[in-house]
Design an enzyme around this catalytic site. Structure first.
Site, PDB file in Angstrom:
ATOM      1  N   CYS A 135       0.825  -1.205   0.000  1.00 35.41           N
ATOM      2  CA  CYS A 135       0.000   0.000   0.000  1.00 35.41           C
ATOM      3  C   CYS A 135       0.864   1.262   0.000  1.00 35.41           C
ATOM      4  O   CYS A 135       1.393   1.655   1.037  1.00 35.41           O
ATOM      5  CB  CYS A 135      -0.927  -0.028   1.218  1.00 35.41           C
ATOM      6  N   CYS A 138      -0.376   4.070   2.199  1.00 37.85           N
ATOM      7  CA  CYS A 138      -0.128   3.874   3.637  1.00 37.85           C
ATOM      8  C   CYS A 138       1.353   4.117   3.976  1.00 37.85           C
ATOM      9  O   CYS A 138       1.660   4.742   4.981  1.00 37.85           O
ATOM     10  CB  CYS A 138      -0.440   2.445   4.085  1.00 37.85           C
ATOM     11  N   ASP A 139       2.237   3.571   3.169  1.00 38.61           N
ATOM     12  CA  ASP A 139       3.642   3.467   3.581  1.00 38.61           C
ATOM     13  C   ASP A 139       4.620   4.310   2.774  1.00 38.61           C
ATOM     14  O   ASP A 139       5.805   4.373   3.114  1.00 38.61           O
ATOM     15  CB  ASP A 139       4.097   1.993   3.497  1.00 38.61           C
TER      16      ASP A 139
END
Ligand code: NAP
Length: 310
Positions: A135, A138-139
């Site tokens: 992701c 997300c990261d």
């Protein structure tokens, strides 16, 4: 074997399931939520969540899911840690079977989510959060000024690679063929981006690195001549598709060609009255915690209206 009857049973415990649980419990519908094989869902596999509104300093994925569970419990949601083995939507009330129990219910909210597809390399799972991610949203921010890679040739891989150029110094896009599957517009954007380098005809055959230091490099195998090469990278994003967890319903509900449950436009209604689907099991476009939570709220409101109409 006991049989209990409920007005609402929610299957799944990601943001969609817990949001449906919070709304249904607050509406005094005494929902039962069956958590499934991975309580808390995909967010329990991430580290910091920085884009869920309300947490100005971010929150750890597992902590966010624990908070959601606590909030559902606060309003009296009954939560069971069990795996649903079978569902019968052919007769009312609908039946749900776990290893230990059988339940009947007037409505079902399906929030079983999806799992990112992985390459199935030996240390891949252990490096999740330590260089391996699925992701970029997300990261991505953890890889500022670093050299990283994305695997895949579809729209997701292109989207992830483009997004990651906001942070990374360089992004390799590794694809097993010599042509991307992605839409033309995404391909054009990727080809024009000076930070992205395409690595064609290549499969990732080894991830080198270990916890807690993390990923150091990867070994690639050329898919045409089997020759090996290496790339020194600190992060690798798998974007080789998702697998919706819809197997339980495949003979009873309409699924699209990728296995996602089909719902009516602007709604979580499936083709069976009283059966609703929300979150990633019906969403292959956004796949965010906040959009899953939003559709869980929709499913609960629609289930409540359906129960009122009975
Ligand atoms: P996808 O279109 O199925 O693409 C998956 C990619 O991963 C393919 O290029 C495939 O290679 C590769 N792949 C699959 N298994 C692999 C393996 N074991 N090893 C190496 N490579 C592997 O999946 P997606 O990109 O997640 O997209 C899913 C759907 O959502 C599509 O319909 C897509 O258009 C849509 N989507 C749209 C947008 C957008 O419009 N902005 C964004 C994301 C997704 P091959 O090409 O060789 O099969």
């Amino acid at each position: 074997m006991s049989t209990q009857h409920h007005h609402i049973i929610i299957i799944g415990s990601g943001p969609a399931g817990y949001t449906a649980a919070i709304y249904s419990a607050r509406a005094n519908l005494a929902p039962l939520l069956i958590q499934g094989s991975m309580p808390g869902g995909q967010l329990t596999t991430t580290t910091e969540v920085e884009n869920y509104p309300g947490f100005v300093d971010g929150i750890l994925g597992p902590d966010l899911m624990q908070e959601m569970e606590n909030q559902a419990k606060r309003f009296g949601c009954n939560i069971k840690t069990a795996l649903v083995e079978a569902v019968d939507l052919t007769v009312k009330p609908y039946k749900i079977k776990t290893a230990e129990e059988t339940f009947t219910t007037d409505t079902i909210i399906i929030a079983t989510g999806a799992n990112p597809r992985y390459l199935d390399l030996p240390n891949e799972k252990s490096l999740i959060g330590f260089g391996v991610s699925t992701c970029a949203t997300c990261d991505g921010a953890f890889y500022r000024e670093q050299t990283i890679a994305v695997v895949g040739g579809g729209d997701s891989a292109c989207e992830e690679a483009l997004f990651l150029t906001r942070f990374a110094k360089k992004v390799y896009l590794i694809h097993r063929r010599d042509q991307l599957r992605a839409s033309k517009i995404m391909q054009d954007r990727v080809f024009k981006n000076p930070k992205i380098e395409l690595v064609w005809n290549s499969a990732v055959s080894e991830l080198v690195g270990e916890k807690p230091a993390g990923l150091k490099k990867i070994i690639l195998t050329n898919t045409l001549d089997q020759s090996k090469s290496e790339l020194e990278i600190s992060g690798i994003f798998m974007a080789i598709g998702h697998v919706p967890n819809s197997q339980l319903f495949e003979t009873q509900l309409d699924l699209d060609t990728d296995g996602y449950i089909i719902t009516s436009p602007d709604s979580t209604k499936t083709k069976i009255p009283g059966v609703f689907a929300c979150g990633d099991v019906r969403d292959k476009v956004y796949r965010q915690a906040i959009t899953a939570a939003g559709s869980g709220c929709m499913a609960s409101i629609e289930a409540e209206r359906y129960l009122e109409s009975l």
